[in-house]
Write a protein that holds these residues in place. Structure first.
Motif, short mmCIF file in Angstrom:
data_model
loop_
_atom_site.label_atom_id
_atom_site.label_comp_id
_atom_site.label_asym_id
_atom_site.label_seq_id
_atom_site.Cartn_x
_atom_site.Cartn_y
_atom_site.Cartn_z
N GLU A 1 30.10 41.72 61.68
CA GLU A 1 28.88 40.99 62.06
C GLU A 1 28.11 40.40 60.91
O GLU A 1 27.27 39.54 61.10
CB GLU A 1 27.98 41.92 62.88
N ALA A 2 28.39 40.84 59.70
CA ALA A 2 27.57 40.36 58.58
C ALA A 2 27.90 38.90 58.25
O ALA A 2 29.01 38.43 58.50
CB ALA A 2 27.82 41.23 57.37
N GLN A 3 26.90 38.20 57.70
CA GLN A 3 27.16 36.83 57.22
C GLN A 3 27.51 36.91 55.74
O GLN A 3 26.76 37.47 54.95
CB GLN A 3 25.91 35.97 57.41
N ILE A 4 28.65 36.35 55.41
CA ILE A 4 29.17 36.47 54.05
C ILE A 4 29.27 35.09 53.43
O ILE A 4 29.66 34.14 54.09
CB ILE A 4 30.62 37.03 54.10
N ASP A 5 28.94 35.00 52.15
CA ASP A 5 29.20 33.75 51.43
C ASP A 5 30.61 33.82 50.85
O ASP A 5 30.85 34.48 49.84
CB ASP A 5 28.15 33.56 50.32
N LEU A 6 31.53 33.14 51.53
CA LEU A 6 32.94 33.20 51.13
C LEU A 6 33.16 32.61 49.74
O LEU A 6 34.02 33.07 48.98
CB LEU A 6 33.80 32.46 52.17
N ALA A 7 32.36 31.60 49.41
CA ALA A 7 32.51 30.96 48.09
C ALA A 7 32.19 31.96 46.99
O ALA A 7 32.92 32.07 45.98
CB ALA A 7 31.60 29.73 48.00
N ALA A 8 31.11 32.75 47.19
CA ALA A 8 30.74 33.75 46.19
C ALA A 8 31.82 34.84 46.10
O ALA A 8 32.17 35.30 45.00
CB ALA A 8 29.38 34.37 46.53
N THR A 9 32.34 35.25 47.27
CA THR A 9 33.43 36.24 47.29
C THR A 9 34.60 35.74 46.45
O THR A 9 35.17 36.47 45.65
CB THR A 9 33.90 36.47 48.74
N LEU A 10 34.95 34.47 46.65
CA LEU A 10 36.10 33.90 45.93
C LEU A 10 35.83 33.81 44.43
O LEU A 10 36.71 34.13 43.62
CB LEU A 10 36.42 32.51 46.47
N ARG A 11 34.60 33.42 44.06
CA ARG A 11 34.28 33.33 42.63
C ARG A 11 34.41 34.71 41.99
O ARG A 11 34.98 34.86 40.91
CB ARG A 11 32.88 32.75 42.41
N GLY A 12 33.92 35.74 42.69
CA GLY A 12 34.00 37.10 42.18
C GLY A 12 35.44 37.57 42.02
O GLY A 12 35.82 38.16 41.01
N THR A 13 36.25 37.28 43.05
CA THR A 13 37.64 37.73 43.02
C THR A 13 38.41 37.05 41.89
O THR A 13 39.17 37.69 41.16
CB THR A 13 38.33 37.42 44.37
N VAL A 14 38.21 35.74 41.78
CA VAL A 14 38.92 35.00 40.73
C VAL A 14 38.52 35.51 39.35
O VAL A 14 39.35 35.70 38.46
CB VAL A 14 38.66 33.48 40.89
N GLN A 15 37.23 35.81 39.20
CA GLN A 15 36.77 36.33 37.91
C GLN A 15 37.39 37.70 37.64
O GLN A 15 37.89 37.97 36.53
CB GLN A 15 35.25 36.44 37.92
N ALA A 16 37.42 38.55 38.69
CA ALA A 16 37.96 39.90 38.51
C ALA A 16 39.45 39.88 38.16
O ALA A 16 39.95 40.77 37.49
CB ALA A 16 37.73 40.73 39.77
N LEU A 17 40.15 38.85 38.64
CA LEU A 17 41.60 38.80 38.39
C LEU A 17 41.95 37.99 37.14
O LEU A 17 43.13 37.78 36.83
CB LEU A 17 42.34 38.24 39.61
N GLY A 18 40.91 37.55 36.43
CA GLY A 18 41.13 36.73 35.23
C GLY A 18 42.00 37.43 34.19
O GLY A 18 42.90 36.80 33.61
N THR A 19 41.76 38.72 33.99
CA THR A 19 42.52 39.45 32.97
C THR A 19 43.99 39.54 33.34
O THR A 19 44.86 39.34 32.50
CB THR A 19 41.95 40.89 32.83
N LEU A 20 44.24 39.82 34.63
CA LEU A 20 45.63 39.91 35.10
C LEU A 20 46.34 38.56 34.90
O LEU A 20 47.49 38.52 34.43
CB LEU A 20 45.63 40.28 36.59
N ALA A 21 45.63 37.47 35.23
CA ALA A 21 46.22 36.14 35.08
C ALA A 21 46.51 35.85 33.61
O ALA A 21 47.60 35.37 33.27
CB ALA A 21 45.28 35.08 35.66
N GLN A 22 45.55 36.19 32.77
CA GLN A 22 45.73 35.94 31.34
C GLN A 22 46.93 36.70 30.79
O GLN A 22 47.74 36.15 30.05
CB GLN A 22 44.49 36.38 30.58
N ALA A 23 47.03 37.97 31.18
CA ALA A 23 48.14 38.79 30.70
C ALA A 23 49.47 38.20 31.14
O ALA A 23 50.47 38.34 30.43
CB ALA A 23 47.99 40.22 31.22
N ALA A 24 49.49 37.53 32.30
CA ALA A 24 50.74 36.95 32.79
C ALA A 24 50.89 35.50 32.33
O ALA A 24 51.84 34.82 32.73
CB ALA A 24 50.77 37.01 34.32
#
Ligand code: ADP
Length: 267
Positions: A107-130
């Protein structure tokens, strides 16, 4: 099956009754079979790392007791196997939770764009390592959806991690967000997230089975990469719970696109 058809009260109701009873049984048998396969799969997936762990513990207690170099190497392997078991158990718990919740709409309203920005940032290290360029497009402004923030994060994490793990050979993973005023599937505004890699892709014959639990295109490769085989099954259930659609496209030698479409809230 025949006995059950005869024993069923519906069996006396004529042809229709028999058909109904019969399809009930078939479905029940299928559910039973799926459950047995699942238990067998889980047991196998847990037993493999556990057997390795037990073997190394025996070796460390015995032949390798005084060999410092071997000990370090074995401990690394043991850590990897134990991590795999732990990941499998987390994924199993996630899967059973989202399956149980599937009929309850978030039921909650979520800002999907913010979720995506957070996820992409969190996975930055994994991407860099690869050595993969991780690019996000179209997520600058807020995009509202009705959803479960943790679960939508998990969907995006699973798809982007897969892009890096399996499609990373192509050097980039693009996450492209597109909003539409009227998505046919929802008869209303929609948002689509495409996770696109330029990796090796796979034969499209695998597509219908990829969201099955433990189905993998290449078993060995998935294990090497630390995969549990549950990621896309979890994605499918979460997307269903959000009244969304999930699509997979792949061309061998060119790459793959995993797309999630969700109903969008307009204000
Ligand atoms: P796993 O834990 O094995 O990664 P998933 O359910 O996430 O499990 O994915 C299932 C299988 O789909 C993977 O084992 C892999 O073979 C294939 N796959 C997933 N994403 C990609 C991708 N981006 N490129 C190529 N193959 C992929």
């Amino acid at each position: 099956a025949t006995y059950e058809v005869l024993a069923s009260p519906l069996g006396e109701g004529g042809a229709d009754g028999v058909t109904v009873a019969f399809s009930d049984i078939t479905e029940r048998e299928q559910v039973g079979q799926i459950r047995r396969d699942f238990v067998a799969n889980v047991s196998h997936e847990l037993k493999t790392p556990l057997t390795a762990l037990l073997g190394f513990i025996e070796t460390l207690k015995g032949p390798a007791r005084d060999d410092a170099a071997a000990r370090d190497r074995f401990l690394d392997i043991m850590l990897r196997e134990a991590t795999r078991m732990s990941r499998l158990i987390s994924d199993l718990l996630s899967l059973s939770r989202v399956e149980a919740e599937e009929r309850m709409r978030p039921e909650a309203q979520i800002d999907l764009a913010a979720t995506l920005r957070g996820t992409v940032q969190a996975l930055g290290t994994l991407a860099q390592a690869a050595d993969v360029a991780l690019i996000l497009e179209g997520a600058e402004q807020p995009i509202l959806v009705q959803g479960d923030s943790d679960q939508l994060t998990q969907v995006m994490e699973n798809l982007i991690e897969n892009g890096i793990k399996y499609g990373g050979t192509g050097g980039e993973v693009r996450v492209v967000v597109t909003q539409s005023a009227r998505e046919l599937a929802f008869r209303g505004p929609g948002v689509r997230v495409d996770v696109i890699d330029k990796g090796e892709g796979f034969d499209p014959v695998h597509i219908p089975r990829l969201t099955e639990r433990f189905y993998r295109v290449d078993n060995h490769r998935s294990r090497e990469m630390g995969g549990t085989g549950l990621g896309l099954a979890i994605v499918k259930h979460i997307v269903n719970r959000h009244r969304g659609r999930f699509r997979i496209d792949s061309t061998p030698g060119e790459g793959s696109t995993f797309s999630v479409m969700l109903p969008r809230i307009t204000v």
